[in-house]
Design a protein around this motif. Structure first.
Motif, mmCIF file in Angstrom:
data_model
loop_
_atom_site.group_PDB
_atom_site.id
_atom_site.type_symbol
_atom_site.label_atom_id
_atom_site.label_comp_id
_atom_site.label_asym_id
_atom_site.label_seq_id
_atom_site.Cartn_x
_atom_site.Cartn_y
_atom_site.Cartn_z
ATOM 1 N N PRO A 117 0.784 -1.243 0.000
ATOM 2 C CA PRO A 117 0.000 0.000 0.000
ATOM 3 C C PRO A 117 0.815 1.292 0.000
ATOM 4 N N ALA A 118 2.137 1.207 -0.179
ATOM 5 C CA ALA A 118 2.936 2.434 -0.237
ATOM 6 C C ALA A 118 2.696 3.168 -1.554
ATOM 7 N N LEU A 119 2.627 4.486 -1.464
ATOM 8 C CA LEU A 119 2.585 5.359 -2.632
ATOM 9 C C LEU A 119 1.406 5.091 -3.567
ATOM 10 N N ARG A 120 0.213 5.101 -2.996
ATOM 11 C CA ARG A 120 -0.979 5.150 -3.824
ATOM 12 C C ARG A 120 -1.059 6.540 -4.461
ATOM 13 N N GLY A 121 -1.715 6.630 -5.593
ATOM 14 C CA GLY A 121 -1.922 7.953 -6.169
ATOM 15 C C GLY A 121 -1.285 8.122 -7.533
ATOM 16 N N ALA A 122 -1.192 9.383 -7.974
ATOM 17 C CA ALA A 122 -0.880 9.707 -9.364
ATOM 18 C C ALA A 122 0.597 9.631 -9.722
ATOM 19 N N ALA A 123 1.500 9.790 -8.765
ATOM 20 C CA ALA A 123 2.927 9.889 -9.111
ATOM 21 C C ALA A 123 3.790 8.968 -8.250
ATOM 22 N N PRO A 124 3.489 7.684 -8.193
ATOM 23 C CA PRO A 124 4.243 6.797 -7.302
ATOM 24 C C PRO A 124 5.700 6.635 -7.697
ATOM 25 N N ILE A 125 5.985 6.601 -8.989
ATOM 26 C CA ILE A 125 7.366 6.382 -9.429
ATOM 27 C C ILE A 125 8.219 7.609 -9.131
ATOM 28 N N GLN A 126 7.705 8.774 -9.474
ATOM 29 C CA GLN A 126 8.453 10.009 -9.210
ATOM 30 C C GLN A 126 8.691 10.211 -7.719
ATOM 31 N N ARG A 127 7.655 9.983 -6.915
ATOM 32 C CA ARG A 127 7.795 10.197 -5.470
ATOM 33 C C ARG A 127 8.755 9.174 -4.855
ATOM 34 N N ALA A 128 8.760 7.961 -5.377
ATOM 35 C CA ALA A 128 9.692 6.949 -4.861
ATOM 36 C C ALA A 128 11.134 7.351 -5.138
ATOM 37 N N VAL A 129 11.398 7.842 -6.339
ATOM 38 C CA VAL A 129 12.763 8.268 -6.671
ATOM 39 C C VAL A 129 13.149 9.502 -5.857
ATOM 40 N N MET A 130 12.234 10.454 -5.727
ATOM 41 C CA MET A 130 12.520 11.673 -4.973
ATOM 42 C C MET A 130 12.912 11.387 -3.524
ATOM 43 N N SER A 131 12.301 10.378 -2.951
ATOM 44 C CA SER A 131 12.573 10.058 -1.551
ATOM 45 C C SER A 131 13.560 8.901 -1.393
ATOM 46 N N GLY A 132 14.022 8.352 -2.509
ATOM 47 C CA GLY A 132 14.864 7.160 -2.445
ATOM 48 C C GLY A 132 16.346 7.477 -2.410
ATOM 49 N N TRP A 133 16.787 8.214 -1.407
ATOM 50 C CA TRP A 133 18.190 8.632 -1.350
ATOM 51 C C TRP A 133 19.088 7.617 -0.663
ATOM 52 N N GLN A 134 18.521 6.642 0.052
ATOM 53 C CA GLN A 134 19.350 5.614 0.674
ATOM 54 C C GLN A 134 19.875 4.655 -0.397
ATOM 55 N N GLU A 135 21.058 4.096 -0.168
ATOM 56 C CA GLU A 135 21.704 3.242 -1.167
ATOM 57 C C GLU A 135 20.858 2.026 -1.536
ATOM 58 N N ASP A 136 20.118 1.490 -0.577
ATOM 59 C CA ASP A 136 19.333 0.277 -0.838
ATOM 60 C C ASP A 136 17.871 0.577 -1.169
ATOM 61 N N ALA A 137 17.562 1.826 -1.544
ATOM 62 C CA ALA A 137 16.175 2.218 -1.816
ATOM 63 C C ALA A 137 15.584 1.405 -2.967
ATOM 64 N N CYS A 138 14.343 0.989 -2.786
ATOM 65 C CA CYS A 138 13.645 0.197 -3.806
ATOM 66 C C CYS A 138 12.235 0.753 -4.013
ATOM 67 N N THR A 139 11.679 0.447 -5.148
ATOM 68 C CA THR A 139 10.254 0.613 -5.391
ATOM 69 C C THR A 139 9.790 -0.683 -6.053
ATOM 70 N N GLY A 140 8.754 -0.647 -6.870
ATOM 71 C CA GLY A 140 8.331 -1.895 -7.482
ATOM 72 C C GLY A 140 7.048 -1.759 -8.266
ATOM 73 N N ILE A 141 6.499 -2.909 -8.615
ATOM 74 C CA ILE A 141 5.256 -3.002 -9.390
ATOM 75 C C ILE A 141 4.256 -3.832 -8.601
ATOM 76 N N SER A 142 3.009 -3.365 -8.581
ATOM 77 C CA SER A 142 1.918 -4.140 -7.987
ATOM 78 C C SER A 142 0.837 -4.377 -9.033
ATOM 79 N N ILE A 143 0.332 -5.602 -9.074
ATOM 80 C CA ILE A 143 -0.835 -5.923 -9.897
ATOM 81 C C ILE A 143 -1.997 -6.116 -8.932
ATOM 82 N N MET A 144 -3.001 -5.239 -9.015
ATOM 83 C CA MET A 144 -4.093 -5.287 -8.040
ATOM 84 C C MET A 144 -5.451 -5.361 -8.736
ATOM 85 N N LYS A 145 -6.420 -5.808 -7.997
ATOM 86 C CA LYS A 145 -7.808 -5.761 -8.459
ATOM 87 C C LYS A 145 -8.337 -4.362 -8.203
#
Length: 327
Positions: A117-145
């Motif tokens: 449930p992290a980063l619901r909404g219109a700009a999940p990829i951009q917001r993940a990169v903007m906040s992903g300053w730690q070396e091990d930062a990750c995001t991903g893909i979800s397939i949902m109903k």
């Protein structure tokens, strides 16, 4: 031999086009219709630009629908006539009413660019990169109903992807390609009743609002790693921005900055201080120096640091300007 499942695809930008192309090339699903947002005028000449999903759909002679809204009997009638097994949505951009979602015999599914449930909404990829300053930062893909509440539907499958030093533009392409096999595997398992979605934990939900131009303004008081992530997150849009006042200048220059790199220990200078070292330009952050990559003055062409120095501060050595504080 069983007849191939029939789907309606709904999406608009390049992220969605990559996924649609993957469905075409790597499955035998019958694409019975493609919904994409209406054409819009862009640029100074206000020319009509065909969006990537529409362009791809036309190349394959799929029926294309571009309603300004999905509310009303006309749009519902299209879905009822097609009788899709699946409705597949990826970065479509319009709210889909429940009565349309209900026309999918097997499931309406959405490809979302985060680990829900992290980063619901219109700009999940951009917001993940903007906040992903730690070396091990990750995001991903979800397939949902898909359900009525924004990105709150139960999740069929997820895949984690490291952010590394990617911009949000690069991250979108990486995630779109990663989504294709995950989506196709999910659709197959739904078809064969081997997969049931898992409800999201509402207590862990976070939101990723749409980016605005103001999101491009860089706060140099942050750590250099945070500044780097912010710049990568707003590239290519809205672009990292700041007002640069060079020594001896009367007016600041409005600049757009492309990603650079963190370069190490900082002298005792205020955040935002611009320092010339030979043919490179560095900005003081809250903890370290940040070496600028390419930069662009408003209304002019993009330059590397050496070109900018030759045009604006060739005679300067060392401290040569200051990015003005965020207003």
């Amino acid at each position: 031999m069983a007849e191939a499942a029939k789907l309606i695809f709904m999406g608009t930008p390049e992220f969605a086009a990559i996924i649609l192309e993957g469905i075409i090339e790597r499955s035998n699903y019958k694409i019975a219709g493609v919904f994409t947002q209406p054409d819009k005028k862009s640029g100074r000449k206000q020319t009509i630009e065909i969006q990537p999903v529409k362009k791809l759909a036309l190349q394959h002679d799929f029926p294309v629908f571009q309603p300004a809204s999905l509310r009303g009997e006309t749009q519902l009638g299209i879905f009822k006539d097609i009788k899709p097994d699946f409705i597949v949505v990826a970065a479509y951009g319009l709210i889909i009413p429940q009565n349309i979602l209900d026309t999918a015999r097997l499931a309406p599914v959405n490809v979302h660019g985060s680990m829900l449930p992290a980063l619901r909404g219109a700009a999940p990829i951009q917001r993940a990169v903007m906040s992903g300053w730690q070396e091990d930062a990750c995001t991903g893909i979800s397939i949902m109903k898909i359900v009525a509440k924004l990105d709150a539907g139960p999740v069929y499958a997820e895949e984690k992807v490291p952010i590394l030093q990617r911009t949000s533009g690069e991250m979108q392409m990486v995630l779109a390609h990663a989504a294709v096999p995950l989506l196709l595997r999910t659709l197959q398992e739904i078809e064969h009743a081997k997969l049931h979605p898992v409800e999201q934990d509402e207590s862990l939900a976070t939101y990723a609002p749409k980016l605005e131009k103001a999101d491009g303004i860089i706060d140099w008081t942050n750590s250099a790693a945070m500044v780097d992530a912010h710049i990568r997150g707003v590239t290519p849009w809205p672009g990292a921005r700041g007002e640069l006042l060079l020594h001896g200048a009367q007016e600041p220059i409005f600049m757009t900055l492309l990603p650079g790199r963190v370069v190490g220990a900082l002298d005792a200078l205020p955040p935002g201080s611009l320092y010339r070292h030979k043919s490179s330009l560095m900005v003081a952050c809250g903890d370290k120096w940040y070496e600028l990559g390419r930069l662009k003055e408003q209304g002019r062409k993009e330059l590397d640091a050496a070109q900018f120095i030759n045009g604006h501060c060739k005679a300067a050595k060392g401290l040569c300007g200051m990015f003005l504080p965020v207003k």
